[in-house]
Design an enzyme around this catalytic site. Structure first.
Site, short mmCIF file in Angstrom:
data_model
loop_
_atom_site.label_atom_id
_atom_site.label_comp_id
_atom_site.label_asym_id
_atom_site.label_seq_id
_atom_site.Cartn_x
_atom_site.Cartn_y
_atom_site.Cartn_z
N LYS A 1 7.79 -9.03 7.31
CA LYS A 1 7.54 -8.33 8.54
C LYS A 1 6.24 -7.53 8.47
CE LYS A 1 12.51 -7.40 8.71
NZ LYS A 1 13.51 -6.35 8.54
N ASP B 1 -0.68 -7.83 -3.67
CA ASP B 1 -0.34 -6.97 -4.82
C ASP B 1 -0.55 -7.79 -6.09
OD1 ASP B 1 0.64 -4.79 -6.23
OD2 ASP B 1 2.73 -5.22 -5.81
N LYS C 1 -4.73 -4.79 -3.90
CA LYS C 1 -4.75 -3.87 -5.05
C LYS C 1 -5.33 -4.61 -6.24
CE LYS C 1 -0.46 -1.50 -3.80
NZ LYS C 1 0.95 -1.32 -4.22
N VAL D 1 1.96 2.17 -1.05
CA VAL D 1 1.53 2.67 0.26
C VAL D 1 2.49 2.20 1.36
CG1 VAL D 1 -0.92 2.90 -0.30
CG2 VAL D 1 -0.06 0.70 0.55
N ARG E 1 6.97 1.64 8.99
CA ARG E 1 6.14 0.52 9.45
C ARG E 1 5.28 0.93 10.64
NH1 ARG E 1 7.79 -4.21 6.85
NH2 ARG E 1 10.01 -4.40 6.42
P1 5GP Z 1 2.97 -9.86 -4.42
O1 5GP Z 1 1.50 -9.99 -4.08
O2 5GP Z 1 3.16 -8.93 -5.60
O3 5GP Z 1 3.65 -11.16 -4.65
O4 5GP Z 1 3.78 -9.19 -3.25
C1 5GP Z 1 3.24 -8.80 -2.07
C2 5GP Z 1 4.30 -8.14 -1.24
O5 5GP Z 1 4.85 -7.00 -1.91
C3 5GP Z 1 3.70 -7.62 0.05
O6 5GP Z 1 3.72 -8.59 1.07
C4 5GP Z 1 4.57 -6.41 0.34
O7 5GP Z 1 5.70 -6.80 1.08
C5 5GP Z 1 5.01 -5.92 -1.02
N1 5GP Z 1 4.15 -4.80 -1.48
C6 5GP Z 1 3.23 -4.83 -2.47
N2 5GP Z 1 2.63 -3.63 -2.61
C7 5GP Z 1 3.17 -2.82 -1.68
C8 5GP Z 1 2.95 -1.43 -1.31
O8 5GP Z 1 2.12 -0.69 -1.85
N3 5GP Z 1 3.70 -0.96 -0.29
C9 5GP Z 1 4.62 -1.71 0.37
N4 5GP Z 1 5.28 -1.12 1.36
N5 5GP Z 1 4.86 -3.01 0.05
C10 5GP Z 1 4.13 -3.55 -0.96
#
Ligand code: 5GP
Length: 186
Positions: free
Chosen positions: A49, A109, A137, A159, A171
């Site tokens: 979402k 992330d 990040k 964040v 959100r």
């Molecule tokens: P990754 O890149 O580690 O596979 O995961 C990405 C997902 O993790 C993003 O789409 C988000 O839903 C969640 N996520 C990663 N970092 C953050 C953050 O700092 N805050 C929030 N609210 N969700 C995050």
């Protein structure tokens, strides 16, 4: 909702609503140029979402015709850590064969979810596939994801806001802010 309404639930604002809007407008201009000669609408694929806000703003900021579709995925992992093993909760309605696709994401992330998603969508026969992510990040990245359009690099902190939640909250915050540890530590 603005950051003031949250008081000490957030420690600081990383990017204001104005900064987010300005950056999205700049990216939209690049997209208008890069996809000017398409013989079909660009297909924006939003990841639910979190990408709802960036998708809504980006889609309205571009001048080229777009189609919009949505996917929901869930990443298996321990607690808050992404594992890269992904399950599709809601798939696309639109066929990708011969389409120019731009994935629209809230935050990159580790990169595990997005790299899985790119591989999955590539196997469906699109003409091209690129990524726009509002936030990234760099310190957390485990898998390099080719990102054609990037909003901002941010520090490796949790964040919320502009679509990003903590337990479904925040959100609708209009900026991106660091959540106070006392909120998730109880
Ligand atoms: P990754 O890149 O580690 O596979 O995961 C990405 C997902 O993790 C993003 O789409 C988000 O839903 C969640 N996520 C990663 N970092 C953050 C953050 O700092 N805050 C929030 N609210 N969700 C995050």
């Amino acid at each position: 909702m603005d950051a003031q309404a949250l008081g000490n639930e957030i420690t600081r604002v990383v990017h204001t609503a104005d900064e987010l809007a300005e950056r999205i407008n700049q990216i939209a201009k690049e997209i208008d140029i890069d996809y000017a000669d398409l013989d079909q609408p660009l297909l924006l694929v939003g990841v639910l979402k979190g990408a709802v806000m960036v998708m809504a703003d980006l889609a309205r900021a571009v001048s080229i015709p777009v189609h919009m579709d949505w996917m929901a995925v869930s990443s298996y992992g321990s607690g808050t850590k992404s594992s890269g093993v992904v399950r599709i909760i809601k798939d696309l309605d639109i066929d990708l064969i011969g389409r120019h696709v731009l994935i629209v994401e809230d935050i990159l992330d580790t990169g595990l979810t997005l790299s899985w998603l790119i591989k999955n969508l590539k196997s469906r026969g699109p003409k091209s596939i690129e990524v726009m992510t509002m936030l990234r990040k760099p310190e957390a990245v485990k898998v390099e994801v080719p990102t054609k359009y990037l909003g901002f690099d941010i520090p490796n902190e949790f964040v919320v806001g502009f679509g990003l939640d903590y337990a479904e909250q925040y959100r609708n915050l209009d900026s991106v802010a660091v959540l106070s540890p006392h909120v998730y530590q109880g």
